[in-house]
Design a protein around this motif. Sequence first.
Motif: not given
Length: 455
Positions: A57, A60-61, A63, A267, A289, A292, A340, A425, A427-428
């Motif tokens: 991501a 780590w960002c 998301n 996360r 996040g 994002s 989100i 890590s 993307a969600l």
Amino acid sequence: MNDTPHLSNLAAIDAAHHIHPFSDMKELNAKGTRIITRAEGVYIYDQTGKKYLDGFAGLWCVNVGYGRREIAEAAFRQMQELPYYNAFFGTTTEPTTLLAQKIASHAGPHMNRVFFTNSGSEATDTWFRMARVYWKALGKGTKTQVIARKNGYHGSTVAGASLGGMKSMHEQGSLPIEGVHHIGQPYWYADGGDLSRDEFGLKMARELNDKIDELGEENVAAFVAEPIQGAGGVIVPPDTYWPEIARICKARNILLVSDEVICGFGRLGSWFGYQHFGVEPDLAPIAKGLSSGYLPIGGVLVSDRVADVLLNEVGDFNHGFTYSGHPVAAAAALANLAIIEGEKLVERVRDDIGPYFAARWKSLEDHEMVGEAQCVGLIGGLQITADKATRRRFEKPDAIGAAVRNYCLEHGLVMRATGDRMLASPALTISRPEVDEMIGTLEAALDHLRDTTPR
Ligand code: PXG
């Protein structure tokens, strides 16, 4: 897969003019940088048109994944309406204020205020000063020392790099600054010896108590930790660790700071990492996040305990950035949080894709080269081992992680390595087939390592 002439020229320009973060520039310039040209969903594309699943991501960002028009449009609208105004001299802007409210609505009843920054590093510097200001206002001006952890990461500013426990960062620039101390990390695989995970978790948490004894409770302002250590290798602490840390902070009257820059915003399958571990911090830096990564924005969640003193005892807190709460970044962050919420991504990580990812990630523990596969929600750490039975590590762990990462890259998967741990890590929004693709490539990389590396 043809290089376009324009973009191959860009690599030469880059070598001539651009110094990259955390990079050996001589080596990179010789090799030529990879140019990322576009992205969609969980995939990124480079200048040759090659497609990679971004298992990381961004940093780590990202998301909500790449290519979200809603965020771009919110930023565009805000730019046209009001591209900038500040929050310094008695003013604010609509998205900034609404963003503070939105963040607070997910942070728990004790956490109601936000101080905005542009990054996680600035958030670190902000809470660091705030913690000292808090104690001074309470007449406890000797409480200035801050305790952090080895291999923690809290940013690259002077306070960030000092609080971080990365030796390689301390060596550059005479760090840490005065007043920063480090205790061990709850890394059972490396340091647990014959202790059970739970015993080891308690042992490492109690290092905090010992350090407070050593420094004197009257001199300690705060303890900071990431809920799960990210850049340090996705070290998931034993279950006993966080409750004991929270108990010690309370008993010894020091502020607990939970660095939520990676763990925040879904996360771990919770809005914030401290909720997953069931603790209530006094301060919590955020970034990544929150938007994002679509635009730079960070901040510090401030609990009522600290805010009450700031508001009633301190007067001016002489701290702030030109772009604290930048309206365009705030508008992008609001659109990101709306995604989100609207797509129930936190719940999806907790109940659906998180458990699926966990089952697939854990299955890697059957591999001969894997010592342990830890994960929570959509963050994973994979320990590579030279010998499973004895937990023996390779002599050159950095080379081992790099070999796996490079194999993955070659085969279209972006992974991060910290020493001999592989970090994931995504993307969600990642789908099940995309998780399968990721695990399949990683497994092939581990097979390759097994077949090519003497042990
Ligand atoms: N706290 C934590 C827990 C982080 O992970 C920061 C603070 C600093 O945030 P900014 O926005 O100032 O970068 C971070 C950032 C890596 C890597 O290689 C990790 C981060 C940044 C860059 C690279 O894992 N984390």
